[in-house]
Design an enzyme around this catalytic site. Sequence first.
Site, PDB file in Angstrom:
ATOM      1  N   ASP A  76      -0.361   5.152   0.720  1.00 33.41           N
ATOM      2  CA  ASP A  76      -0.628   6.166   1.822  1.00 33.41           C
ATOM      3  C   ASP A  76      -0.367   5.579   3.122  1.00 33.41           C
ATOM      4  O   ASP A  76      -1.185   4.535   3.444  1.00 33.41           O
ATOM      5  CB  ASP A  76      -1.774   6.572   1.755  1.00 33.41           C
ATOM      6  CG  ASP A  76      -1.798   7.248   0.351  1.00 33.41           C
ATOM      7  OD1 ASP A  76      -1.094   8.052   0.094  1.00 33.41           O
ATOM      8  OD2 ASP A  76      -2.922   7.257  -0.352  1.00 33.41           O
ATOM      9  N   ASP A  88       0.785  -1.005  -0.047  1.00 31.73           N
ATOM     10  CA  ASP A  88      -0.077   0.012  -0.082  1.00 31.73           C
ATOM     11  C   ASP A  88       0.951   1.245  -0.056  1.00 31.73           C
ATOM     12  O   ASP A  88       2.216   1.049   0.158  1.00 31.73           O
ATOM     13  CB  ASP A  88      -1.001  -0.077   1.337  1.00 31.73           C
ATOM     14  CG  ASP A  88      -1.614   1.161   1.412  1.00 31.73           C
ATOM     15  OD1 ASP A  88      -2.303   1.658   0.527  1.00 31.73           O
ATOM     16  OD2 ASP A  88      -1.563   1.950   2.492  1.00 31.73           O
TER      17      ASP A  88
HETATM   18  C1  BG6 Z   1      -5.827   5.541  -0.037  1.00 28.65           C
HETATM   19  C2  BG6 Z   1      -6.067   6.427   1.382  1.00 28.65           C
HETATM   20  O1  BG6 Z   1      -4.716   5.055  -0.249  1.00 28.65           O
HETATM   21  O2  BG6 Z   1      -6.274   6.346  -1.081  1.00 28.65           O
HETATM   22  C3  BG6 Z   1      -7.227   6.775   1.511  1.00 28.65           C
HETATM   23  O3  BG6 Z   1      -5.801   5.476   2.246  1.00 28.65           O
HETATM   24  C4  BG6 Z   1      -7.969   7.687   0.371  1.00 28.65           C
HETATM   25  O4  BG6 Z   1      -7.484   7.660   2.712  1.00 28.65           O
HETATM   26  C5  BG6 Z   1      -7.703   6.897  -0.827  1.00 28.65           C
HETATM   27  O5  BG6 Z   1      -9.080   8.296   0.588  1.00 28.65           O
HETATM   28  C6  BG6 Z   1      -8.110   7.483  -2.291  1.00 28.65           C
HETATM   29  O6  BG6 Z   1      -7.015   8.381  -2.472  1.00 28.65           O
HETATM   30  P1  BG6 Z   1      -7.009   9.735  -3.564  1.00 28.65           P
HETATM   31  O7  BG6 Z   1      -5.578  10.344  -3.599  1.00 28.65           O
HETATM   32  O8  BG6 Z   1      -7.394   9.154  -4.784  1.00 28.65           O
HETATM   33  O9  BG6 Z   1      -8.126  10.568  -3.094  1.00 28.65           O
HETATM   34 MG    MG Z   2      -2.746   3.169   3.520  1.00 24.31          MG
END
Ligand code: BG6
Ligand code: MG
Length: 214
Positions: A11, A9
Amino acid sequence: MKAKACLFDLDGVLVDTARFHYLAWKDLAARLGFHFTEEDNERLKGVSRMDSLEILLDIGGLRLSQEDKVIFATQKNNLYLTYIETMTPEDTLPGAREFMVAVRLLGIKTALGSVSKNAAMILDKTRLRPLFDAIVDGNIISRAKPDPEVFLKGAELLRVPPPSCLVFEDAVAGVEAAHRAGMKCLGIGSAEVLKDADLVVPGFTGLTPGAIAF
Ligand code: BG6
Ligand code: MG
């Protein structure tokens, strides 16, 4: 390590963007008139942008039109982008890059397994992209975690059967996605929060592939 592939993963695992997501959602909640806590934020980790907004509105007890939802989700993302625009290779979480290099030296394949639509920008800013054999992000999957699609797609691109894949996750939804894909999951963060993971470590610092049993 017995795994033939590692699926990471992004984030909150390789980069500290989970904090930026939280700050941006908290800002939106404040503008909508309610407080959004870090505990509430655990429910949003690994969840898509629009599903996150639904959970946030539920916490605030608010109902919005579809049109307003798109406007607020865009505002949240615009604030989030101002945070990630400033990222550099130094913003990779401690030990993460070294761990990925060590894994690759053992001939183990690596893939990104993120539902974020902003993953490409983060990989470029942090220069993490060359450490992946395959990239799966929110632009190529249709169902966010806890659906297993993101990890099954990674296994398919790497041509490694799911039981031989090991997932690295900081989100409850991500641990569930890994298990539904038939993969083991190593939690990065709090053992209390990630209680369903097969093993939990606080971070990559000092972690070696040899120290992982599966
Ligand atoms: C995930 C995060 O990796 O990505 C979430 O943990 C986030 O918090 C999701 O909502 C979508 O991300 P983005 O950058 O497309 O808004
Ligand atoms: Mg994550």
